[in-house]
Write an enzyme that holds these catalytic residues in place. Sequence first.
Site, mmCIF file in Angstrom:
data_model
loop_
_atom_site.group_PDB
_atom_site.id
_atom_site.type_symbol
_atom_site.label_atom_id
_atom_site.label_comp_id
_atom_site.label_asym_id
_atom_site.label_seq_id
_atom_site.Cartn_x
_atom_site.Cartn_y
_atom_site.Cartn_z
ATOM 1 N N HIS A 254 -4.015 -8.008 -3.356
ATOM 2 C CA HIS A 254 -4.051 -6.943 -2.358
ATOM 3 C C HIS A 254 -4.553 -7.386 -0.984
ATOM 4 O O HIS A 254 -3.910 -7.154 0.032
ATOM 5 C CB HIS A 254 -4.910 -5.778 -2.851
ATOM 6 C CG HIS A 254 -5.073 -4.710 -1.813
ATOM 7 N ND1 HIS A 254 -4.058 -3.832 -1.477
ATOM 8 C CD2 HIS A 254 -6.097 -4.404 -0.992
ATOM 9 C CE1 HIS A 254 -4.465 -3.031 -0.513
ATOM 10 N NE2 HIS A 254 -5.712 -3.343 -0.197
ATOM 11 N N HIS B 127 -2.792 -4.522 2.467
ATOM 12 C CA HIS B 127 -4.102 -4.259 3.060
ATOM 13 C C HIS B 127 -4.084 -3.939 4.547
ATOM 14 O O HIS B 127 -4.980 -3.285 5.040
ATOM 15 C CB HIS B 127 -5.014 -5.470 2.792
ATOM 16 C CG HIS B 127 -6.487 -5.221 2.921
ATOM 17 N ND1 HIS B 127 -7.119 -4.109 2.476
ATOM 18 C CD2 HIS B 127 -7.468 -6.001 3.443
ATOM 19 C CE1 HIS B 127 -8.422 -4.200 2.712
ATOM 20 N NE2 HIS B 127 -8.658 -5.339 3.298
ATOM 21 N N HIS C 173 -0.996 4.531 -0.561
ATOM 22 C CA HIS C 173 -1.966 5.500 -0.034
ATOM 23 C C HIS C 173 -1.560 6.944 -0.209
ATOM 24 O O HIS C 173 -1.542 7.728 0.736
ATOM 25 C CB HIS C 173 -2.244 5.217 1.456
ATOM 26 C CG HIS C 173 -3.204 4.096 1.658
ATOM 27 N ND1 HIS C 173 -4.481 4.104 1.153
ATOM 28 C CD2 HIS C 173 -3.068 2.916 2.314
ATOM 29 C CE1 HIS C 173 -5.087 2.974 1.475
ATOM 30 N NE2 HIS C 173 -4.263 2.227 2.176
ATOM 31 N N GLU D 85 -32.337 17.330 -6.685
ATOM 32 C CA GLU D 85 -31.478 16.206 -6.298
ATOM 33 C C GLU D 85 -31.776 15.804 -4.872
ATOM 34 O O GLU D 85 -31.876 14.631 -4.534
ATOM 35 C CB GLU D 85 -29.994 16.591 -6.419
ATOM 36 C CG GLU D 85 -29.477 16.628 -7.840
ATOM 37 C CD GLU D 85 -28.069 17.202 -7.921
ATOM 38 O OE1 GLU D 85 -27.727 18.084 -7.093
ATOM 39 O OE2 GLU D 85 -27.328 16.805 -8.812
ATOM 40 N N ASP E 66 0.816 -1.218 0.000
ATOM 41 C CA ASP E 66 0.000 0.000 0.000
ATOM 42 C C ASP E 66 0.851 1.270 0.000
ATOM 43 O O ASP E 66 1.798 1.373 0.752
ATOM 44 C CB ASP E 66 -0.872 0.062 1.277
ATOM 45 C CG ASP E 66 -1.946 -1.004 1.307
ATOM 46 O OD1 ASP E 66 -2.934 -0.797 2.021
ATOM 47 O OD2 ASP E 66 -1.779 -2.043 0.644
ATOM 48 N N SER F 185 -20.533 19.603 -8.174
ATOM 49 C CA SER F 185 -20.525 21.066 -8.209
ATOM 50 C C SER F 185 -20.332 21.650 -6.821
ATOM 51 O O SER F 185 -20.124 22.842 -6.662
ATOM 52 C CB SER F 185 -21.856 21.561 -8.790
ATOM 53 O OG SER F 185 -22.911 21.104 -7.956
ATOM 54 N N HIS G 223 -9.118 0.218 -2.395
ATOM 55 C CA HIS G 223 -9.277 1.664 -2.519
ATOM 56 C C HIS G 223 -9.297 2.144 -3.969
ATOM 57 O O HIS G 223 -9.514 3.322 -4.233
ATOM 58 C CB HIS G 223 -8.180 2.403 -1.738
ATOM 59 C CG HIS G 223 -8.489 2.531 -0.282
ATOM 60 N ND1 HIS G 223 -9.017 3.669 0.273
ATOM 61 C CD2 HIS G 223 -8.388 1.642 0.733
ATOM 62 C CE1 HIS G 223 -9.209 3.478 1.570
ATOM 63 N NE2 HIS G 223 -8.833 2.258 1.869
ATOM 64 N N GLU H 290 -24.218 23.536 4.639
ATOM 65 C CA GLU H 290 -25.606 23.619 5.088
ATOM 66 C C GLU H 290 -26.118 22.215 5.408
ATOM 67 O O GLU H 290 -26.820 21.990 6.391
ATOM 68 C CB GLU H 290 -26.482 24.254 4.007
ATOM 69 C CG GLU H 290 -26.215 25.739 3.822
ATOM 70 C CD GLU H 290 -26.868 26.305 2.572
ATOM 71 O OE1 GLU H 290 -27.221 25.522 1.665
ATOM 72 O OE2 GLU H 290 -27.013 27.538 2.501
#
Lengths: 162, 723
Positions: free
Chosen positions: B294, B461, B183, B641, B181, B634, B243, B681
């Site tokens: 992995h 892993h 990462h 949505e 890994d 966005s 991942h 929010e």
Amino acid sequence: MLFPSALGPEILVTGVHKRINDAFQVFDHDLNKTVDVREIGAIVRSLGCFPTEAELLDIIDEVEEPNGFICFERFLPTMSKILMENKFRPIPEDTLLKAFEVLDQQKKGHLEPNELTEYMRQGDEPFTQLEMEEMLSSAVEPDSNLIYYKDFVNMMVLDGER
Amino acid sequence: MAWSHHSCTTQSCFLQQNTKIQFVAALLIQRWYRQYVARLEMRRRCTWNIFQSIEYAGEQDQIKLYNFFGYLMEHFTPASSERSLISHIFRENDVVHDTEWERYFCYKSIEVSHGYHGPHLTFPMTFCEASKLVEAFKHKQLLHSRYVLQLLGEAWKLLRILPNINHVSTCHSKEITICGDLHGQLEDLLLVFYKNGLPSSEKPYVFNGDFVDRGKSSMEILLILFAFLLVYPNGVHLNRGNHEDHIVNLRYGFTKEVLGKYRVHGKKILKLLQKMFSWLPLATVIDGKVLVVHGGISDTTDLNVIARMERHKVNHSAEPSEPVRRFPDPSLRTPKNSLIFGLTGLFCPSAPLSVCPSELRQRRQQAGLSQSLQELRRLVSSSSSSDEDDDDADDDGGSDPQPRTPERDEWKQMVDLLWSDPMAQDGCQPNQVRGGGCYWGPDVTEEVLGRHHLQLLIRSHECKQDGYEFCHNRRVLTLFSASNYYEVGSNRGAYVRMGPDLVPHFIQYQSSQTCRTLTLRQSIGRTERSALCALREQLFAHKSDLLGAFQHYDPDNTGVISLKHWASAMEGVLKLGLPWRVLRSQLGTSTQDGMLDYREWIQDLLSNASILETMYRNHSNLETIFRIIDTDHSGSLSFEEFRQTWKLLSAHLKTEVDDDAIADLALSIDFNKDGSIDINEFMEAFRLVQSCLVYRVHTNIMDPDIVQSWIICVTCKKYSQCF
């Protein structure tokens, strides 16, 4: 993979048993109440005991399973006995300081790294290369390249209290 | 001690005595020091456990998230308005062939402005170009999105013709290097290249997955790996990790990294990477004898099945017409002492709780049956009786109670390869901690390796303190190449070199300059502080639950409880399986007569203002959900949505929520009244309501009652009166 102890509450009655269980649990990776025999030194010492390597080997002889693991059921009574009898008593701070003073034959208040190394790497249970390096890395004062053992002892004792 | 000069005999006698005392003193110091180191080791181990338990609990949540969206997929009816949302999230439109995608990902229209000072790449990729890229990243330059898309596009073409299993031979070159890994930790990859050399046909490499997430330079690592893959397709071998998956990336930071570095083209890059990940090979076999994968294996692992599957189709983004790829629902196998961490998954745990595996084994042994579940099943099916699964008969040996279909078999094969972990006991059982894959024992290793005529399994892993670790009688090697993974000084990384004799040689390293000069004590202290900080955040997130649990042990309201009760309460709420008594002193608990003032303790522990500002109980779950819903990346959700997702969510939870209530809800959440909901929010709404409602002990945001109360609370704007 971390599950709480599978032993029922009625077995872990006393505080001593609980302390041993907690220390054991830290090294019990698969939570099957066994630890690798190589971890036993850390477990015994973390419970406040100061055995020599030889004394540790005796403990291991008593509790080791043939597959190189130690299971809790055999460890618990042995360790309880050790704690109850206060075997391998802790070394008090001033004794430790005196020990360093004895090594400091010229009463300089410090030791040279090679002096300490010579002492630590002799005897029945000498330090390994790795142990020596680790000790020197925390003991040697970097600017002067000397070991001010009084400070060193203070530091190690303070850590121990955590 | 008198020092004086005497005649020879008495002098030697004195010297002997001196030496003896020094000898004793030295022994004493040795004994003390070893005890000291053991205590440090204990602390280090506890710290490690903290990090790991928090990390794995997060992964478990991740799987639950998958299952939730799998549910959405299964239950979505293609009403025209809903169609667009779900199809954006999940659907791979079969009609759009790869060539059309290639057009979409085309780099040619992207201009490189004069202000760009990063590397310029020319194609076809050469060793010089690839090394130039490495140099540029060493100097912290960013590759232009035009070149990113070009490079990735070329690599994607190559990946599509690679087989599922890379077969490598050591006879052509002297030695092969294997890395675990990474990462996103570029310093570690650079260190490996520095110590070992860049990849080439004479210096082949296998990279065993998890290139991305958590670290800050996941993109750079991928670009380097793909660049060298293009130059030396027979010298660089990439295995997929768990991942390398776009949904995992939403939670663990890779998505955020790409969108941050590439504001204009980030979404396109992410989409391309999503496809490329599904095309990454699954395993590598060296000389027909060493398997590199992995995660690991399970009792059903069959390399022939794996070699035959269409790997790019076997993933989570299944099309609705096919059975949904779902991970084994962890709630079906939750042991009594549930591992569901305070961030209790996204699911109503309405499934029956099953029995704890070890208890089950005991019961079975008492009944005279010590066979594995698979053997039982074989017995049962051979006598042609019904092979119905019971809820509690699915731990030993068998890892999967769902009906078997070819698609499900393939999917399980892949998940097992990417998510499993070894365990010390024999057998094979579902990996409850991670929520996917299995735990497999030494007997399974022997069986699977034997069946495939292999001698060694190399996997990654799991983080290991020394960078690598053997288990299962040295037949399984775990290799981890991201040093200082949890914290500076927490662990070393390692890589392996292997020649035709297939004997692994290890090289360990630690990439940070500072940590090499830390003493053992300092590095443990640092890691420990970091772990305790992470643990405190968890404590904060469960403040009210903890108080409730403490109060349960204090019916007379004295304000104090015993240490024993404190530890039980802690474990009951947090379910982290940590040794609380051992951690007690580090958590600042002081006791008088063995009793702890819990109210004072909570106050002290959690008075840190910065924690208050940033911690929400379901923070990462919420953030992940937000990012999934925000399909165009966005940064804000449109009301539409939000509405669609909410409807699906409530259908899943079997609660009734009408459109008006949802509309009110959306309006209430839109604090700045700009007609859309941004992530702050979104989070804020959950945080505010959480402080105001009275929650039961195991609250989770997907519990229908809580959802109902929340809706009422928000839409009635009651909460605004609380502040």
